[in-house]
Design a protein around this motif. Structure first.
Motif, PDB file in Angstrom:
ATOM      1  N   LYS A   1       0.343   9.082  23.768  1.00 42.24           N
ATOM      2  CA  LYS A   1      -1.670   8.924  23.294  1.00 42.24           C
ATOM      3  C   LYS A   1      -2.164   8.965  24.507  1.00 42.24           C
ATOM      4  O   LYS A   1      -3.003   9.959  24.872  1.00 42.24           O
ATOM      5  CB  LYS A   1      -1.627   7.259  23.679  1.00 42.24           C
TER       6      LYS A   1
ATOM      7  N   GLY B   1      -8.619   6.347   4.009  1.00 47.55           N
ATOM      8  CA  GLY B   1      -7.686   6.583   4.714  1.00 47.55           C
ATOM      9  C   GLY B   1      -6.228   5.736   3.763  1.00 47.55           C
ATOM     10  O   GLY B   1      -5.543   5.671   4.429  1.00 47.55           O
ATOM     11  N   ASP B   2      -6.249   4.627   2.959  1.00 47.61           N
ATOM     12  CA  ASP B   2      -6.018   4.326   2.198  1.00 47.61           C
ATOM     13  C   ASP B   2      -4.649   5.658   1.769  1.00 47.61           C
ATOM     14  O   ASP B   2      -3.630   5.719   1.450  1.00 47.61           O
ATOM     15  CB  ASP B   2      -6.217   3.734   1.048  1.00 47.61           C
TER      16      ASP B   2
ATOM     17  N   LEU C   1       0.851  -0.965  -0.025  1.00 48.19           N
ATOM     18  CA  LEU C   1       0.265   0.142  -0.330  1.00 48.19           C
ATOM     19  C   LEU C   1       0.421   0.970   0.461  1.00 48.19           C
ATOM     20  O   LEU C   1       0.251   1.900  -0.750  1.00 48.19           O
ATOM     21  CB  LEU C   1      -1.457  -0.042   1.127  1.00 48.19           C
TER      22      LEU C   1
ATOM     23  N   ARG D   1       6.369  -0.882   8.106  1.00 46.30           N
ATOM     24  CA  ARG D   1       5.080  -0.363   8.505  1.00 46.30           C
ATOM     25  C   ARG D   1       4.450  -1.718   9.347  1.00 46.30           C
ATOM     26  O   ARG D   1       5.256  -2.457   9.008  1.00 46.30           O
ATOM     27  CB  ARG D   1       3.681  -0.454   7.202  1.00 46.30           C
TER      28      ARG D   1
ATOM     29  N   ASP E   1       2.335   6.553  15.138  1.00 48.27           N
ATOM     30  CA  ASP E   1       1.084   6.265  15.178  1.00 48.27           C
ATOM     31  C   ASP E   1      -0.111   7.379  14.698  1.00 48.27           C
ATOM     32  O   ASP E   1       0.349   8.535  15.190  1.00 48.27           O
ATOM     33  CB  ASP E   1       0.982   5.344  16.511  1.00 48.27           C
ATOM     34  N   ILE E   2      -0.343   7.348  13.755  1.00 49.02           N
ATOM     35  CA  ILE E   2      -1.495   8.017  13.293  1.00 49.02           C
ATOM     36  C   ILE E   2      -2.506   8.400  13.996  1.00 49.02           C
ATOM     37  O   ILE E   2      -3.250   7.313  14.517  1.00 49.02           O
ATOM     38  CB  ILE E   2      -1.502   7.510  11.573  1.00 49.02           C
ATOM     39  N   ASP E   3      -2.986   9.985  14.703  1.00 48.98           N
ATOM     40  CA  ASP E   3      -4.070  10.077  15.924  1.00 48.98           C
ATOM     41  C   ASP E   3      -5.218   9.347  14.606  1.00 48.98           C
ATOM     42  O   ASP E   3      -6.024   9.761  13.962  1.00 48.98           O
ATOM     43  CB  ASP E   3      -4.032  11.203  16.523  1.00 48.98           C
ATOM     44  N   HIS E   4      -6.152   8.963  15.532  1.00 50.58           N
ATOM     45  CA  HIS E   4      -7.642   8.337  15.498  1.00 50.58           C
ATOM     46  C   HIS E   4      -7.980   7.811  13.775  1.00 50.58           C
ATOM     47  O   HIS E   4      -8.699   9.132  13.325  1.00 50.58           O
ATOM     48  CB  HIS E   4      -8.250  10.422  15.330  1.00 50.58           C
ATOM     49  N   PHE E   5      -7.036   7.871  13.839  1.00 49.28           N
ATOM     50  CA  PHE E   5      -6.855   6.734  12.726  1.00 49.28           C
ATOM     51  C   PHE E   5      -8.499   5.743  11.553  1.00 49.28           C
ATOM     52  O   PHE E   5      -8.914   6.486  10.917  1.00 49.28           O
ATOM     53  CB  PHE E   5      -6.200   6.561  11.586  1.00 49.28           C
TER      54      PHE E   5
ATOM     55  N   GLU F   1      -2.519   1.477  11.183  1.00 49.86           N
ATOM     56  CA  GLU F   1      -1.287   3.502  10.853  1.00 49.86           C
ATOM     57  C   GLU F   1       0.075   2.982  11.469  1.00 49.86           C
ATOM     58  O   GLU F   1       0.194   4.149  12.103  1.00 49.86           O
ATOM     59  CB  GLU F   1      -2.810   4.085  11.182  1.00 49.86           C
TER      60      GLU F   1
ATOM     61  N   ASN G   1     -11.478   6.159   8.682  1.00 52.56           N
ATOM     62  CA  ASN G   1     -11.887   5.034   7.804  1.00 52.56           C
ATOM     63  C   ASN G   1     -13.455   5.362   8.497  1.00 52.56           C
ATOM     64  O   ASN G   1     -13.619   5.486   6.833  1.00 52.56           O
ATOM     65  CB  ASN G   1     -11.343   4.318   8.452  1.00 52.56           C
TER      66      ASN G   1
HETATM   67  N1  LIG Z   1      -7.123   2.802   5.270  1.00 52.84           N
HETATM   68  C1  LIG Z   1      -7.124   2.040   6.042  1.00 52.84           C
HETATM   69  N2  LIG Z   1      -6.931   1.610   7.919  1.00 52.84           N
HETATM   70  C2  LIG Z   1      -6.655   0.504   7.818  1.00 52.84           C
HETATM   71  C3  LIG Z   1      -5.565  -0.029   7.206  1.00 52.84           C
HETATM   72  N3  LIG Z   1      -4.873  -1.496   8.520  1.00 52.84           N
HETATM   73  C4  LIG Z   1      -5.269  -0.844   9.585  1.00 52.84           C
HETATM   74  N4  LIG Z   1      -6.680   0.091   9.528  1.00 52.84           N
HETATM   75  C5  LIG Z   1      -7.580   0.669   9.999  1.00 52.84           C
HETATM   76  O1  LIG Z   1      -6.904   1.376  10.499  1.00 52.84           O
HETATM   77  C6  LIG Z   1      -7.547   1.689  12.280  1.00 52.84           C
HETATM   78  C7  LIG Z   1      -6.626   1.545  13.753  1.00 52.84           C
HETATM   79  O2  LIG Z   1      -7.983   1.876  14.490  1.00 52.84           O
HETATM   80  P1  LIG Z   1      -7.379   2.540  15.803  1.00 52.84           P
HETATM   81  O3  LIG Z   1      -6.501   1.362  16.247  1.00 52.84           O
HETATM   82  O4  LIG Z   1      -8.188   2.213  16.798  1.00 52.84           O
HETATM   83  O5  LIG Z   1      -6.013   3.186  15.945  1.00 52.84           O
HETATM   84  P2  LIG Z   1      -6.368   5.166  15.839  1.00 52.84           P
HETATM   85  O6  LIG Z   1      -8.514   4.839  15.668  1.00 52.84           O
HETATM   86  O7  LIG Z   1      -5.645   5.381  15.071  1.00 52.84           O
HETATM   87  O8  LIG Z   1      -6.851   6.007  17.917  1.00 52.84           O
HETATM   88  P3  LIG Z   1      -5.685   5.737  17.949  1.00 52.84           P
HETATM   89  O9  LIG Z   1      -4.312   5.092  17.525  1.00 52.84           O
HETATM   90  O10 LIG Z   1      -5.439   5.872  19.170  1.00 52.84           O
HETATM   91  O11 LIG Z   1      -5.350   7.067  17.952  1.00 52.84           O
HETATM   92  C8  LIG Z   1      -8.355   0.619  12.109  1.00 52.84           C
HETATM   93  O12 LIG Z   1      -9.501   1.454  11.544  1.00 52.84           O
HETATM   94  C9  LIG Z   1      -8.246  -0.242  10.788  1.00 52.84           C
HETATM   95  O13 LIG Z   1      -9.164  -0.503  10.055  1.00 52.84           O
HETATM   96  C10 LIG Z   1      -5.841  -0.084   5.887  1.00 52.84           C
HETATM   97  O14 LIG Z   1      -4.314  -0.425   4.980  1.00 52.84           O
HETATM   98  N5  LIG Z   1      -5.855   0.937   5.173  1.00 52.84           N
END
Ligand SMILES: Nc1nc2c(ncn2[C@@H]2O[C@H](COP(=O)(O)OP(=O)(O)OP(=O)(O)O)[C@@H](O)[C@H]2O)c(=O)[nH]1
Length: 353
Positions: free
Chosen positions: A334, A235-236, A186, A259, A219-223, A263, A227
């Protein structure tokens, strides 16, 4: 079924040279009139020579894998050449064959293949000479020598070209497989497999040369919210852009990004201590703050939390301990509200459970 569709380019590319070589073989055998007059095997040989290129192309021998099959074909070529020498009843071409083979080997560097085909070639000639009929050392007719000489030159230069292309293709394929096995599809940065197999050697080098090595867990925040609200395509795209920005913030030849999963990313900084690591994390933070990521006519701002560890704090940390410390520091970041940087030094008082 159209056979062209299923034939591998290597088998296909070698078809015409092989056919021409077989044609020359037939011509040179005909030029040797004495044999043509008396031998039934001669006609069998001609039949084989004419059919061999088609067999080699359309019915891969022993293996469905075309490259493997082409290696087998080359050995059959060697047997074919040995029979050619036996039929012409002269050793005149043997020296020439040997010289060309050695030149080929130097050119293509394909020694293993060369040795095994040479062994096939000469053992057949020798077996014939010892057990079936001593080869007459009388030279062949001038016509046979001329066409035969052309055959030998053409045949073995084709052989060299085949070997060269095979080797080049294999090297290319190996590189591709190696790159694919190390890359996250990716984002294009290294993957977890690469991290697991290379962090240890990076750490050993750092200990041997006595310089610090820093590891940043980013680690990206609130990812998840991104999504959930905007979809995985967005997200990608954000993950890809994030890696792009991180690569702009680190040293090209020394530092690398992998990676870790989802995220989460690991940034490895050889010859860097916690201070240098913090500076790099701040640089990434700044880039993220300045840069809006555009996806599908919308733009997004993201923030990231960082946990940093270094193999000299405390001293001589191993791979798993280094990752563990950075992970714990990330946990602190975090919990401190995100979009911030914490180092392993800050762990002792705030050790997460
Ligand atoms: N678009 C996309 N999303 C991904 C991928 N791999 C993981 N994710 C998503 O990344 C998100 C990670 O969420 P969490 O672990 O809760 O982390 P967060 O929302 O960033 O919260 P914090 O890290 O606590 O700030 C999940 O929704 C996964 O589905 C990917 O390859 N592509």
């Amino acid at each position: 079924m159209n056979p062209n569709k299923t034939i591998h380019p290597i088998l296909k590319n070698n078809y015409i040279p092989r056919l021409l070589a077989s044609g020359l073989f037939v011509l040179s055998a005909f030029a040797e009139f004495e044999i043509a007059d008396k031998s039934a095997q001669f006609w069998l040989l001609i039949l084989f020579a004419l059919s061999w290129p088609h067999i080699a192309r359309f019915s891969p021998f022993f293996s469905k894998e075309s490259k493997q099959s082409e290696l087998v074909n080359m050995h059959i070529d060697a047997i074919f050449s040995a029979i050619f020498l036996i039929v012409l009843s002269t050793y005149h071409f043997a020296g020439l064959v040997l010289a060309i083979l050695v030149a080929n080997a130097l050119f293509i560097g394909f020694f293993k293949l060369l040795l095994s085909t040479l062994a096939t070639f000469f053992s057949l000639v020798l077996l014939w000479h010892l057990f079936i009929s001593p080869i007459d050392l009388q030279p062949a007719s001038i016509a046979a020598q001329l066409v035969g000489g052309a055959f030998v030159i053409f045949y073995y230069s084709t052989f060299a070209t085949m070997g060269y292309h095979l080797t080049r293709n294999m090297i290319k394929l190996n590189r591709k497989v190696e790159a694919l096995s190390q890359t996250d599809p990716l984002t294009g940065c290294f993957n977890r497999l690469y991290l697991d197999s290379n962090l240890n050697s990076e750490l050993n080098r750092s200990n041997r040369l006595n310089y610090p090595l820093c590891l940043i867990f980013a680690d990206i925040d609130h990812f998840k919210q991104i999504n959930d609200h905007h979809g995985h395509v967005v997200g990608d795209a954000i993950l890809r852009e994030f890696v792009h920005l991180v690569t702009l913030a680190v040293r090209n030849e020394f530092d690398w990004v992998a990676r870790y999963g989802g995220e989460e990313f690991v940034i490895v900084l050889p010859n860097s201590d916690l201070k240098n690591g913090t500076r790099v994390a701040e640089r990434i933070q700044k880039k993220l703050a300045q840069h809006k990521i555009s996806v599908e006519d919308s733009s997004f701002s993201i923030t990231c939390s960082f946990g940093i560890s270094c193999n000299n704090t405390p001293s001589n940390l191993g791979t798993s301990e280094l990752i563990k410390q950075a992970d714990k520091a990330l946990y602190l970041a975090k919990h401190a509200g995100r979009n911030c940087i914490k180092t392993a030094k800050q762990l002792s008082n705030n050790e997460p459970r």
